[in-house]
Design an enzyme around this catalytic site. Structure first.
Site, PDB file in Angstrom:
ATOM      1  CG  ASP A 204      -3.755  -0.978   4.457  1.00 29.47           C
ATOM      2  OD1 ASP A 204      -4.994  -0.946   2.498  1.00 29.47           O
ATOM      3  OD2 ASP A 204      -3.384  -0.685   4.256  1.00 29.47           O
TER       4      ASP A 204
ATOM      5  CG  ASP B 185      -1.581   1.612   0.807  1.00 34.16           C
ATOM      6  OD1 ASP B 185      -2.730   1.586   0.212  1.00 34.16           O
ATOM      7  OD2 ASP B 185      -1.442   1.861   2.418  1.00 34.16           O
TER       8      ASP B 185
ATOM      9  CG  ASP C 253      -0.724   2.277   6.951  1.00 33.24           C
ATOM     10  OD1 ASP C 253      -1.174   2.020   6.011  1.00 33.24           O
ATOM     11  OD2 ASP C 253      -0.763   3.828   7.188  1.00 33.24           O
TER      12      ASP C 253
END
Length: 707
Positions: free
Chosen positions: A592, A384, A588
């Site tokens: 996610d 990410d 994080d």
């Protein structure tokens, strides 16, 4: 419940031996060991329940004697420390002493008494073998009992006793080695601090650390442990977070920085507002995470257990074949003593535990051997963007003056925009204000700020009316066109930057470009991951595709997905898996969570949301992206140790088996060689994979057999 009384019996620099009468009571020894070992500077704690004594090795440079004794005095028998499994008592040396005394007495006894002494000595082994056969089937304990029993029944009393001594010594050392691997991990399960100074009703009172309430204010001084997670409200200090993050260098903390439980104040004084207390603190969650890791078996470990059980039948079948062909019971005894199962069954979990400990010391919590095994297998890693490859904060990269109608410079333009933006709470606004503060620019007075949510704001200055916001806001709502400056706009957008457009009633004035702060170790991390066998590096971002691709080019990523909605992340992971790839995901945020679960191995950043951390197989406790590469390297090293130990166990024991089958090895020699192999494998596993400062796994004995 009162403290444990003690008396110092002997004292050297770095070592204390004490008489502790309470050790005679059940359920005191191991909690006391755990209580003392959790203190930084304690190197080893040895208990002797029979003698009611306690020996402590410690580093006086890190731990003053007085503080160690104060820690002992604070221990309360029967008071729970943490949620964790109580380990078994220390392996007893009594069987070894009995074996040695029996061997010394045999020459002094008449023949009938020699038989009685021998059967009394080996009786435990025979009973254990019979019990195992009845309740568990054919296991290694059955083979050991047969080997020792055959020697005794044939009148070879010295052989029976020596063989029993070697087997008992092997079991004792194996258990000690296994306990050492557990102890490594138990050192990470820190008990909560016992006392805390809390402001209540205008006074400073001292209370147990687990009784602090969320929202209360604590005062922490030099040498004290922070008992809660929270934020600094006053003061400045150097804080050692090594117990939590593995970071040895103390870090500066002042308002409004975050602090975590388990950290120790090295210098200064802090007032801290508690946000998480008791079982919700970072250290308590880390302890639970590590305990969960001990309960999870990997596929490699399950396979090793199956192979070990199969090898018992191989040994039994080989012994039967030898007896059928040679009628030589001595050879049969030698074959019985060749055992693959101990090294196979014990070596794998010990190696995993050593790897888990090493990873935790480098700021990485791995949820068990299975997660470590999968981390070593992945070939694709998906990141990410925000909060992972970049920090969550934005920074100003460019201030571009387009039309200096009021004669402003870049600094004057930035000062004007910051003076207006300080009234907004948007991350873009805060980044502009911070940039002006770093350049020490003066505040420019202005009229009332008119704020239009999600678009921009404007205010009257002495020179003009300044308007700041998105291009859509300025062009569609204010009628100010930026077409004449399209090339400059396009250049900044192609570099992956976010733009604030600045204008006055006379027309465009300038552009302020901002970008996510790329982690300083991002490029080094990705380069090292490629060297560690990651074939494909992928980034997922909610940003525009052009902006995401600009960052992808900077980091030389293989694939970039922009404009990805949170619910689409898991689908992208699944698509990569359908291509036959083993996929890891690093994230994080709360959004996610599905991707972390969908991936073969999910990795959550240290500042990640609670849901992300709970969903992940691996959690970073140190805010370093390089910790991902550390974890991969430790996983690689651990799996290499397991393979080396497996090959050594099978190869060397097969050679011993061949010697026994051919009659070249006596039962004593067979037991000695087998136990030596097992202990060598366990020691090799206990040493585990290590990282140098440059991140390379070093194995001192990699080119030699672990025996």
């Amino acid at each position: 419940m009162t403290s444990v009384p003690y008396r110092i019996l002997h004292e050297l620099s770095g070592r204390l031996r004490l008489r502790v009468p309470a050790l005679a009571a059940a359920g005191v020894g191991e909690p006391l060991r755990y209580w003392l070992e959790s203190l930084d500077g304690v190197l080893d704690v040895r208990l002797n329940r029979a003698a009611r004594s306690l020996a402590i090795d410690f580093d006086p440079r890190l731990l003053p004697r007085e503080r160690l004794l104060a820690r002992l005095a604070d221990f309360k028998p029967g008071e729970p420390l943490e949620t964790h499994r109580e380990p078994a008592d220390e392996p007893s040396v009594t069987p070894l002493v009995r074996n040695v005394l029996t061997l010394l007495l045999l020459p002094l006894l008449p023949r009938p008494a020699q038989h009685v002494a021998t059967y009394l000595n080996i009786g435990t082994k025979l009973v254990k073998g019979a019990d195992t056969l009845i309740h568990e089937g054919v296991k290694v304990e059955v083979l050991d009992a047969l080997a020792v029993g055959l020697s005794a029944s044939r009148g070879k009393l010295y052989t029976a006793n020596i063989t029993d001594l070697l087997l008992t010594l092997g079991e004792y050392l194996e258990e000690r080695t296994q306990r050492q691997s557990d102890r490594l991990l138990r050192r990470l399960l820190r008990p909560a601090p016992t006392l805390a100074w809390v402001e209540r009703d205008g006074q400073l009172v001292q209370i147990p650390g687990d009784q602090v309430q969320a929202g209360e204010t604590l005062v922490v001084g030099v040498g004290e442990t922070i008992p809660v997670d929270g934020y600094v409200v006053e003061g400045a200090a150097l804080v050692n977070q090594a117990a939590v993050t593995g970071e040895d260098v103390p870090v500066a903390r002042e308002a409004p920085k975050r602090v975590v439980a388990g950290s120790v104040l090295v210098e200064g004084r802090l007032r801290i507002r508690a946000t998480r207390v008791g079982e919700d603190t970072t250290t308590a969650r880390v302890a639970r995470f590590i305990q969960e890791s001990l309960d999870k078996s990997s596929e490699t470990q399950r396979l090793a257990d199956e192979l070990a059980d199969q090898r018992v039948y191989l040994t039994l079948g080989s012994a039967a074949a030898v007896y059928a062909l040679t009628r030589d019971l001595t050879r049969v005894q030698s074959v019985f003593l060749v055992d693959y199962s101990c090294a196979l069954k014990l070596g794998t979990p010990v190696a995993f535990k050593s790897g888990l400990y090493e990873a935790a010391n480098h700021g990485v919590l791995i949820k068990g051997g299975e997660a470590m095994e999968r981390l070593a297998e992945i070939d694709t890693l998906v990141f990410d963007k925000t909060g992972t490859l970049t920090h969550s904060e934005l920074e100003v990269t460019d201030v571009v003056v387009l039309d200096p109608r009021c004669g402003e410079s870049e600094e004057a333009l930035l000062a004007m925009v910051a003076s207006v933006e300080e009234h907004a709470t948007h991350p873009l606004s805060q980044a502009v204000v911070e940039a002006a503060r770093e350049r020490d620019l003066q505040h420019i007075s202005h009229g009332e700020v008119d704020y239009m949510v999600a678009h921009g704001l404007n205010a009257q200055l002495d020179c003009c009316r300044i308007i700041v916001g998105s291009r859509h806001y300025l062009e569609e709502h204010e009628g100010i066109r930026f077409d004449a400056h399209e090339m400059q706009v396009k250049r900044l957008l192609d570099e992956g930057k976010t733009l604030l457009y600045v204008a006055s009633e006379h027309g465009p004035m300038g552009l302020i470009a901002l970008r996510d702060t790329l982690r300083a170790d991002a490029e080094a991390t990705l380069e090292r991951l490629r060297a560690l066998g990651i074939e494909r590096l992928v980034m997922i971002s909610g940003d525009r595709q052009e902006k995401a691709e600009a960052l992808g080019r900077t980091l030389r990523l293989d694939q970039v997905h922009g404009e990805v909605r949170p619910e689409e992340k898991a689908a992208l992971i699944t698509a990569l898996q359908r291509e036959g790839r083993k996929v890891g995901f690093v994230g994080d945020g709360i959004n996610d969570g599905p991707a972390l679960v969908a991936a073969d191995v999910g990795i959550a950043m240290s500042r990640g949301a609670d849901l992300a951390r709970a969903s992940a197989d691996i959690v970073l406790t140190d805010d370093r992206l390089l910790a991902v590469a550390d974890a991969r390297e430790i996983a690689f090293g651990t799996m290499r140790i397991i393979r080396t130990n497996f090959n050594a166990t099978v190869g060397i024991n097969t050679a011993i088996m061949a010697g026994a089958l051919m009659g070249r090895l006596s039962p004593v020699a067979s037991a000695l060689l087998h136990n030596g192999t097992t202990l060598g494998v366990l020691v090799n596993a206990l040493r585990g994979a290590r990282l140098t400062e440059s991140g390379s796994v070093i194995r001192e004995a990699e080119s030699s057999h672990p025996v």
